[in-house]
Write a protein that holds these residues in place. Structure first.
Motif, PDB file in Angstrom:
ATOM      1  N   ARG A 125       0.838  -1.198   0.000  1.00  0.00           N
ATOM      2  CA  ARG A 125       0.000   0.000   0.000  1.00  0.00           C
ATOM      3  C   ARG A 125       0.871   1.245   0.000  1.00  0.00           C
ATOM      4  O   ARG A 125       1.979   1.234   0.529  1.00  0.00           O
ATOM      5  CB  ARG A 125      -0.908   0.034   1.240  1.00  0.00           C
ATOM      6  N   PHE A 126       0.337   2.300  -0.578  1.00  0.00           N
ATOM      7  CA  PHE A 126       0.931   3.626  -0.430  1.00  0.00           C
ATOM      8  C   PHE A 126       0.239   4.274   0.767  1.00  0.00           C
ATOM      9  O   PHE A 126      -0.986   4.406   0.779  1.00  0.00           O
ATOM     10  CB  PHE A 126       0.707   4.479  -1.685  1.00  0.00           C
ATOM     11  N   PHE A 127       1.018   4.695   1.740  1.00  0.00           N
ATOM     12  CA  PHE A 127       0.421   5.224   2.966  1.00  0.00           C
ATOM     13  C   PHE A 127       0.439   6.746   3.060  1.00  0.00           C
ATOM     14  O   PHE A 127      -0.357   7.336   3.780  1.00  0.00           O
ATOM     15  CB  PHE A 127       1.140   4.643   4.195  1.00  0.00           C
ATOM     16  N   THR A 128       1.362   7.384   2.340  1.00  0.00           N
ATOM     17  CA  THR A 128       1.507   8.834   2.484  1.00  0.00           C
ATOM     18  C   THR A 128       1.183   9.566   1.185  1.00  0.00           C
ATOM     19  O   THR A 128       1.204   8.974   0.093  1.00  0.00           O
ATOM     20  CB  THR A 128       2.946   9.195   2.895  1.00  0.00           C
ATOM     21  N   GLU A 129       0.914  10.859   1.318  1.00  0.00           N
ATOM     22  CA  GLU A 129       0.682  11.711   0.149  1.00  0.00           C
ATOM     23  C   GLU A 129       1.891  11.687  -0.776  1.00  0.00           C
ATOM     24  O   GLU A 129       1.763  11.646  -1.999  1.00  0.00           O
ATOM     25  CB  GLU A 129       0.397  13.146   0.615  1.00  0.00           C
ATOM     26  N   ALA A 130       3.066  11.715  -0.165  1.00  0.00           N
ATOM     27  CA  ALA A 130       4.302  11.742  -0.960  1.00  0.00           C
ATOM     28  C   ALA A 130       4.446  10.471  -1.791  1.00  0.00           C
ATOM     29  O   ALA A 130       4.852  10.524  -2.965  1.00  0.00           O
ATOM     30  CB  ALA A 130       5.507  11.914  -0.046  1.00  0.00           C
ATOM     31  N   GLN A 131       4.112   9.321  -1.211  1.00  0.00           N
ATOM     32  CA  GLN A 131       4.206   8.064  -1.949  1.00  0.00           C
ATOM     33  C   GLN A 131       3.235   8.041  -3.131  1.00  0.00           C
ATOM     34  O   GLN A 131       3.604   7.651  -4.245  1.00  0.00           O
ATOM     35  CB  GLN A 131       3.915   6.892  -1.008  1.00  0.00           C
ATOM     36  N   TYR A 162      -0.758  -2.603  -5.377  1.00  0.00           N
ATOM     37  CA  TYR A 162      -0.893  -1.289  -4.745  1.00  0.00           C
ATOM     38  C   TYR A 162      -2.265  -0.665  -4.990  1.00  0.00           C
ATOM     39  O   TYR A 162      -2.831  -0.025  -4.111  1.00  0.00           O
ATOM     40  CB  TYR A 162       0.186  -0.334  -5.260  1.00  0.00           C
ATOM     41  N   VAL A 163      -2.771  -0.805  -6.197  1.00  0.00           N
ATOM     42  CA  VAL A 163      -4.072  -0.215  -6.540  1.00  0.00           C
ATOM     43  C   VAL A 163      -5.066  -1.352  -6.695  1.00  0.00           C
ATOM     44  O   VAL A 163      -5.106  -2.027  -7.722  1.00  0.00           O
ATOM     45  CB  VAL A 163      -3.980   0.638  -7.818  1.00  0.00           C
ATOM     46  N   GLU A 164      -5.873  -1.552  -5.653  1.00  0.00           N
ATOM     47  CA  GLU A 164      -6.789  -2.676  -5.607  1.00  0.00           C
ATOM     48  C   GLU A 164      -8.233  -2.237  -5.398  1.00  0.00           C
ATOM     49  O   GLU A 164      -9.143  -2.694  -6.084  1.00  0.00           O
ATOM     50  CB  GLU A 164      -6.373  -3.627  -4.474  1.00  0.00           C
ATOM     51  N   THR A 165      -8.472  -1.331  -4.463  1.00  0.00           N
ATOM     52  CA  THR A 165      -9.818  -0.947  -4.038  1.00  0.00           C
ATOM     53  C   THR A 165     -10.330   0.286  -4.788  1.00  0.00           C
ATOM     54  O   THR A 165      -9.556   0.996  -5.425  1.00  0.00           O
ATOM     55  CB  THR A 165      -9.823  -0.630  -2.538  1.00  0.00           C
ATOM     56  N   PRO A 166     -11.633   0.555  -4.695  1.00  0.00           N
ATOM     57  CA  PRO A 166     -12.160   1.794  -5.289  1.00  0.00           C
ATOM     58  C   PRO A 166     -11.453   3.037  -4.747  1.00  0.00           C
ATOM     59  O   PRO A 166     -11.207   3.985  -5.501  1.00  0.00           O
ATOM     60  CB  PRO A 166     -13.640   1.767  -4.881  1.00  0.00           C
ATOM     61  N   ALA A 167     -11.110   3.039  -3.461  1.00  0.00           N
ATOM     62  CA  ALA A 167     -10.407   4.188  -2.880  1.00  0.00           C
ATOM     63  C   ALA A 167      -9.019   4.354  -3.500  1.00  0.00           C
ATOM     64  O   ALA A 167      -8.571   5.484  -3.743  1.00  0.00           O
ATOM     65  CB  ALA A 167     -10.285   4.021  -1.362  1.00  0.00           C
ATOM     66  N   ASP A 168      -8.340   3.244  -3.775  1.00  0.00           N
ATOM     67  CA  ASP A 168      -7.037   3.305  -4.443  1.00  0.00           C
ATOM     68  C   ASP A 168      -7.179   3.896  -5.843  1.00  0.00           C
ATOM     69  O   ASP A 168      -6.362   4.724  -6.273  1.00  0.00           O
ATOM     70  CB  ASP A 168      -6.419   1.904  -4.565  1.00  0.00           C
ATOM     71  N   VAL A 169      -8.201   3.450  -6.561  1.00  0.00           N
ATOM     72  CA  VAL A 169      -8.441   3.969  -7.914  1.00  0.00           C
ATOM     73  C   VAL A 169      -8.706   5.475  -7.855  1.00  0.00           C
ATOM     74  O   VAL A 169      -8.185   6.245  -8.668  1.00  0.00           O
ATOM     75  CB  VAL A 169      -9.621   3.243  -8.592  1.00  0.00           C
ATOM     76  N   ASP A 170      -9.488   5.908  -6.865  1.00  0.00           N
ATOM     77  CA  ASP A 170      -9.769   7.340  -6.699  1.00  0.00           C
ATOM     78  C   ASP A 170      -8.479   8.128  -6.517  1.00  0.00           C
ATOM     79  O   ASP A 170      -8.291   9.192  -7.132  1.00  0.00           O
ATOM     80  CB  ASP A 170     -10.669   7.574  -5.481  1.00  0.00           C
ATOM     81  N   GLU A 171      -7.602   7.629  -5.662  1.00  0.00           N
ATOM     82  CA  GLU A 171      -6.337   8.329  -5.405  1.00  0.00           C
ATOM     83  C   GLU A 171      -5.517   8.454  -6.687  1.00  0.00           C
ATOM     84  O   GLU A 171      -4.928   9.503  -6.966  1.00  0.00           O
ATOM     85  CB  GLU A 171      -5.531   7.583  -4.337  1.00  0.00           C
TER      86      GLU A 171
END
Length: 309
Positions: A125-131, A162-171
């Motif tokens: 997972r990416f945890f921070t804004e910077a990541q 890293y990009v799995e969930t709808p929230a990940d896609v949104d980011e």
């Protein structure tokens, strides 16, 4: 000609699994191509048995009157620079471009657990804004390059990555431009707890490729409760072809028609061909999509293609 200009293709996973050679690994590619064309499919996505030289691939597909749909690219932008990725993608990008494919399936494989025995909750997972920002900037530069070569990135949200969930896609979507297209995988987003129709509505302008994969909810529930790995979920039948699970393909196809989607609908269902015979299931997936595409109109709240007992 219908205003709904889509083509129906298939991934060779129905016959042979690249990640799990034990599932159909002995099946010759020629069998998949022959049967796929006989069923009615217009094209194939790449698998590991396809030639990787542009002219050889073109000659092979021509023998079966098939088009190249696209091909998975194992990207590592979570670990390396856009420039390194651009250098790495060269042969694959040329293979796609010279065979008429206009999208490239980008799958992030850095740190992924999709092929490992680890339970899905241990995905990266990416945890921070910077990541997130660093990753998005790299992807943006990479996507702009492939687009300059006539091939648009179709980013594949994927279980175990890293990009799995709808929230990940949104980011990811909010940090990138239209140069980064979105691959809508109906099965993966459902497995990840999302709704394919909702994702399609939210990113209608970004969806440039569609993987039509159905889901068996009872198996997905077991996968979560028993901490299965992604491959364990596949072996146990989490995925199947359109018309054989719980995904509301009538609504998905109806929305694609409404937004004017033009591209491929790709049947892709990792299954054990011993349990789910390749021809029968590939045909079921094709007939399900063909009927929905050819229907004069689809009601917004149409029932699912199959009731689940």
């Amino acid at each position: 000609m219908s205003a709904f200009e889509v083509r129906i293709g298939i991934n060779p996973l129905s016959w042979m699994n690249d990640d799990l050679p034990s599932l159909g690994g002995e099946t010759p590619l020629e069998v998949a191509l022959t049967e796929g064309r006989q069923i009615g499919y217009e094209g194939f996505e790449l698998g590991n048995k396809f030639p990787r030289e542009p002219q050889a691939l073109k000659a092979l597909l021509a023998q079966y009157d098939l088009s190249l749909v696209s091909g998975w690219y194992s990207g590592r932008l979570a670990q390396r620079s856009a420039e390194e990725e651009i250098a790495a993608v060269g042969p694959h990008l040329e293979l796609l471009a010279k065979n008429g494919a206009t999208v490239m399936v980008y799958g992030e494989v850095a740190d992924t657990i999709q092929g490992s025995p680890l339970p899905l909750f241990q995905r990266p997972r990416f945890f921070t804004e910077a990541q997130w920002s660093t990753y998005a900037e790299r992807l943006e530069r990479f996507a702009r390059y492939t687009l300059s070569q006539g091939v648009r990135v179709a980013y594949h949200h994927h279980m175990g990555a890293y990009v799995e969930t709808p929230a990940d896609v949104d980011e990811l979507m909010k940090r990138t431009t239209d140069a980064v297209g979105l691959l809508l995988d109906t099965g993966h987003i459902t497995f990840a707890g999302g709704d394919p129709l909702a994702l399609l509505e939210r990113y209608a302008a970004r969806v440039c490729h569609v993987h039509c994969k159905d889901v068996r909810p009872d198996v997905v529930k077991l996968a979560r409760n028993r901490d299965w790995s992604f491959l364990e979920a596949v072996i146990n039948g989490a995925f199947t072809v359109p018309g054989d699970g719980a995904v509301d393909f009538a609504s998905v196809i109806g929305k694609l028609r409404e937004i004017g989607y033009r591209g491929w609908l790709v049947v892709e269902a990792e299954q054990d061909p011993v349990i789910a015979p390749s021809y029968a299931y590939a045909e079921k997936g094709y007939r399900t999509l063909r009927a929905l595409v050819d229907a004069p109109s689809i009601a917004p709240n149409a029932p699912t293609t199959r009731e689940i007992a």
